[in-house]
Scaffold this motif. Structure first.
Motif, PDB file in Angstrom:
ATOM      1  N   CYS A  30       0.819  -1.215   0.000  1.00 40.65           N
ATOM      2  CA  CYS A  30       0.000   0.000   0.000  1.00 40.65           C
ATOM      3  C   CYS A  30       0.852   1.264   0.000  1.00 40.65           C
ATOM      4  CB  CYS A  30      -0.920   0.003   1.213  1.00 40.65           C
ATOM      5  SG  CYS A  30      -0.046  -0.296   2.790  1.00 40.65           S
ATOM      6  N   CYS A  71       0.780   5.096  -2.569  1.00 41.02           N
ATOM      7  CA  CYS A  71       0.223   6.296  -1.933  1.00 41.02           C
ATOM      8  C   CYS A  71       0.885   7.560  -2.501  1.00 41.02           C
ATOM      9  CB  CYS A  71       0.418   6.235  -0.422  1.00 41.02           C
ATOM     10  SG  CYS A  71      -0.286   7.665   0.427  1.00 41.02           S
ATOM     11  N   CYS A  96      -4.682   2.592  -2.320  1.00 38.35           N
ATOM     12  CA  CYS A  96      -4.111   1.647  -1.360  1.00 38.35           C
ATOM     13  C   CYS A  96      -4.995   0.426  -1.110  1.00 38.35           C
ATOM     14  CB  CYS A  96      -3.808   2.338  -0.043  1.00 38.35           C
ATOM     15  SG  CYS A  96      -5.250   3.040   0.794  1.00 38.35           S
TER      16      CYS A  96
END
Length: 107
Positions: A17, A21, A46
């Motif tokens: 994730c 971002c 994410c």
């Protein structure tokens, strides 16, 4: 609106994730990641990257996971940013399917 990391991340701490971002809103603790709600721009990137399905929109939190909204906000103020992917803990796969891990969260 913001995204929230929930219980499934505890002791897994995959960081897929983090790579997607665009605003570096993830923070890293000893065995868990959180999202800083003041930094999250609700981009949705994410959520599909989490291999254990631990990330949800704050208004879509599964039943029993509501406390993680406050946990993310509180810990985001004290944990350092994580801005690039790291290797998962060596036992992350073994923890991926374990339920009821809240008591294992290291703050």
């Amino acid at each position: 609106m913001t995204y929230v990391v929930t219980e499934a991340c505890i002791k897994c701490k995959y960081t897929d994730c983090v790579d997607v971002c665009p605003v570096d809103c993830f923070r890293e603790g000893p065995n868990f990641l959180v999202i800083d709600p003041d930094e999250c721009i609700d981009c949705t990137l994410c959520e599909p990257e989490c291999p254990v399905g631990a990330i949800f929109r704050d208004d879509d939190l599964p039943e029993g996971q509501e406390e993680f909204q406050e946990i993310n906000a509180r810990l985001a103020r004290v944990w350092p940013p994580i801005i690039q992917k790291k290797p998962a803990p060596s036992d992350a796969d073994a923890w991926a399917e374990v339920k009821d891990k809240r008591g294992l969260l290291e703050e």
